[in-house]
Design an enzyme around this catalytic site. Structure first.
Site, short mmCIF file in Angstrom:
data_model
loop_
_atom_site.label_atom_id
_atom_site.label_comp_id
_atom_site.label_asym_id
_atom_site.label_seq_id
_atom_site.Cartn_x
_atom_site.Cartn_y
_atom_site.Cartn_z
N ASP A 116 -0.24 -1.48 1.62
CA ASP A 116 -1.57 -1.18 2.14
C ASP A 116 -1.81 -1.84 3.49
O ASP A 116 -1.20 -2.86 3.83
CB ASP A 116 -2.65 -1.69 1.18
CG ASP A 116 -2.86 -0.79 -0.02
OD1 ASP A 116 -2.02 0.11 -0.26
OD2 ASP A 116 -3.85 -1.00 -0.75
N HIS B 2 1.34 -5.60 0.94
CA HIS B 2 0.59 -5.37 2.18
C HIS B 2 1.49 -5.56 3.40
O HIS B 2 2.25 -6.52 3.47
CB HIS B 2 -0.60 -6.32 2.27
CG HIS B 2 -1.61 -6.12 1.19
ND1 HIS B 2 -1.45 -6.62 -0.09
CD2 HIS B 2 -2.79 -5.45 1.18
CE1 HIS B 2 -2.49 -6.27 -0.83
NE2 HIS B 2 -3.31 -5.56 -0.09
#
Length: 219
Positions: free
Chosen positions: A28, A174
């Site tokens: 993400d 991430h």
């Protein structure tokens, strides 16, 4: 009044849809020019695919990273245009956040066809699910979260994933930061723990008999 959706109503894993011990790596908050290339390098080294849930405003500034993702066999997915808390947005704003992000992805790389969407902060509402469905995007949450964003240490990231992993698991990692926090990611060390953990995690999963696959395309 915003109607929140319980997590059991959103895809958190894929069971064992392929008949193998499949797991899925997702990233993400990118693309980020300092962090994303290092993540891509590790994935290339180990020849495994991943899904990148990208933020549209970053896509517009880093189109070459989107093209690289696609060229190297990864999926580019929708993480909205500006990463807001969609539960605080009006339906029209939700619509714009999702559709504008998909347009930004396709503009950066026409071969990139977003098939999945993940709500910022994992906050799902009926409007978000309805908008995603109308846009042809499958809503995807996660089942394994080592909280790598908090930089808990490489060993903690790896051990957290290995302790929670199951066939069909969707792992959340991430490769960037949301807007407003991007000053935290100004060099390659910002996500160095994630990158180093990934280099250990992939072979560790494979030794345990797991196969890393792209997120399935559900019809």
């Amino acid at each position: 009044m915003t109607e929140f959706i319980p997590l059991f109503a959103v895809r958190r894993n894929y069971g064992d849809v392929s008949g193998t011990r499949s797991v899925y790596l997702t990233f993400d908050d990118g693309p980020n020019p300092f962090c994303t290339p290092d993540v891509l390098d590790v994935l290339t080294q180990h020849r495994v695919p991943a899904t990148f849930f990208v933020i549209g405003t970053y896509v517009a500034n880093q189109p070459e990273l989107i093209r690289r993702m696609v060229a190297e066999g990864h999926e580019v997915a929708n993480h909205t245009m500006t990463h807001p808390d969609l539960s605080r947005c009006e339906p029209a704003e939700v619509h714009d956040e999702v559709l504008t992000a998909s347009r930004a992805i396709r503009s950066a790389c026409p071969q990139a066809l977003p098939r999945h969407m993940r709500a910022p902060y994992g906050i799902w509402t009926q409007d978000v699910l309805a908008t995603s469905a109308k846009a042809g995007l499958a809503a995807v949450h996660w089942s394994v979260d080592p909280r790598d964003w908090a930089r808990p240490g490489v060993d903690r990231i790896v051990s957290s994933v290995l302790a929670a992993i199951r066939p069909g698991a969707i792992v959340l990692l991430h490769d960037g930061y949301p807007p407003g926090e991007e000053r935290s990611c100004t060099d390659a060390t910002s996500r160095d723990q994630t990158v180093r953990a990934l280099s250990y995690l992939i072979p560790a999963l494979q030794r345990r008999g797991f196969e890393i696959h792209p997120l399935p395309q559900l019809h």
